[in-house]
Design an enzyme around this catalytic site. Structure first.
Site, PDB file in Angstrom:
ATOM      1  CD  GLU A 124      -4.824   0.638  -1.596  1.00  0.00           C
ATOM      2  OE1 GLU A 124      -5.381   1.643  -1.549  1.00  0.00           O
ATOM      3  OE2 GLU A 124      -5.120  -0.287  -0.941  1.00  0.00           O
ATOM      4  CG  ASP A 148      -1.671   1.365   1.261  1.00  0.00           C
ATOM      5  OD1 ASP A 148      -2.128   1.634   0.093  1.00  0.00           O
ATOM      6  OD2 ASP A 148      -2.201   1.670   2.444  1.00  0.00           O
ATOM      7  CG  ASP A 160      -1.362   3.248   6.511  1.00  0.00           C
ATOM      8  OD1 ASP A 160      -1.715   3.862   5.606  1.00  0.00           O
ATOM      9  OD2 ASP A 160      -1.456   3.835   7.637  1.00  0.00           O
TER      10      ASP A 160
END
Length: 184
Positions: free
Chosen positions: A71, A11, A144
């Site tokens: 992502e 991410d 996260d």
């Protein structure tokens, strides 16, 4: 012989980069690691990008992932934030591509849908579902890292499906699939 592969999920971010690793053995997921890289302590954006690249290389050299799931940046109202996220993602992708690791990019809604069945799920809902799926004892304070892990799990669920997202096996494949980005 067991069919094994390791998936690194990322991410990307310029404040916090989350990542998670899973091992797939004969179509069954096993949790390996999740963590985050805190970048807010660096004032300079270029230093943050350098640290993202170096940490991604370090993860690759330590865990030898067979694939990377990342992502995709989502379009928000702040164009500057979008640019910074895109750079962070690009640097992480470049680290993987420099080691010839195939990369697949997933939209945030697709990741949430794969994990929870709801493309509008909250970070907390995604984290709780990952906790159940992978039998995690506890969740981290910042989510996260679970977002990075979610990208890896999403990739596991989408492996073999035609609509997995953009996938690159190296620089040549990236260039061929993104010719509109090349200045002529």
């Amino acid at each position: 012989m067991a069919n094994e592969r390791i998936i690194l999920g990322i991410d990307p971010g310029t404040t916090i980069m989350g990542f998670g690793l899973i091992k797939v053995v004969n179509k069954k997921m096993e949790f390996l690691q999740l963590n985050e890289l805190i970048l807010s302590k660096y004032d300079d954006h270029y230093t943050k990008l350098k640290v993202i690249f170096e940490r991604t290389i370090e993860l690759i050299e330590t865990h030898h992932p067979d694939e990377i799931a990342i992502e995709a940046p989502f379009f928000g109202k702040n164009v500057q934030s979008m640019l910074k996220l895109g750079r962070a993602q690009g640097v992480a992708m470049a680290a993987g591509l420099s080691r010839q690791i195939p990369i697949t990019e997933y939209e945030p809604k697709k990741i949430k849908m794969a994990i929870t069945g709801n493309g509008n799920a909250s970070k907390e809902q995604v984290a709780k579902m990952l906790q159940q799926l992978l039998s995690l004892k506890e969740l981290p304070k910042n989510l996260d890292s679970t977002d990075g892990l979610a990208a890896a799990v999403c990739h596991f669920f989408n492996t073999g499906k035609v609509t997995a997202g953009k996938s690159y096996s190296g620089w040549d494949a990236f260039v061929k699939q993104n010719e509109e980005r090349i200045k002529k």
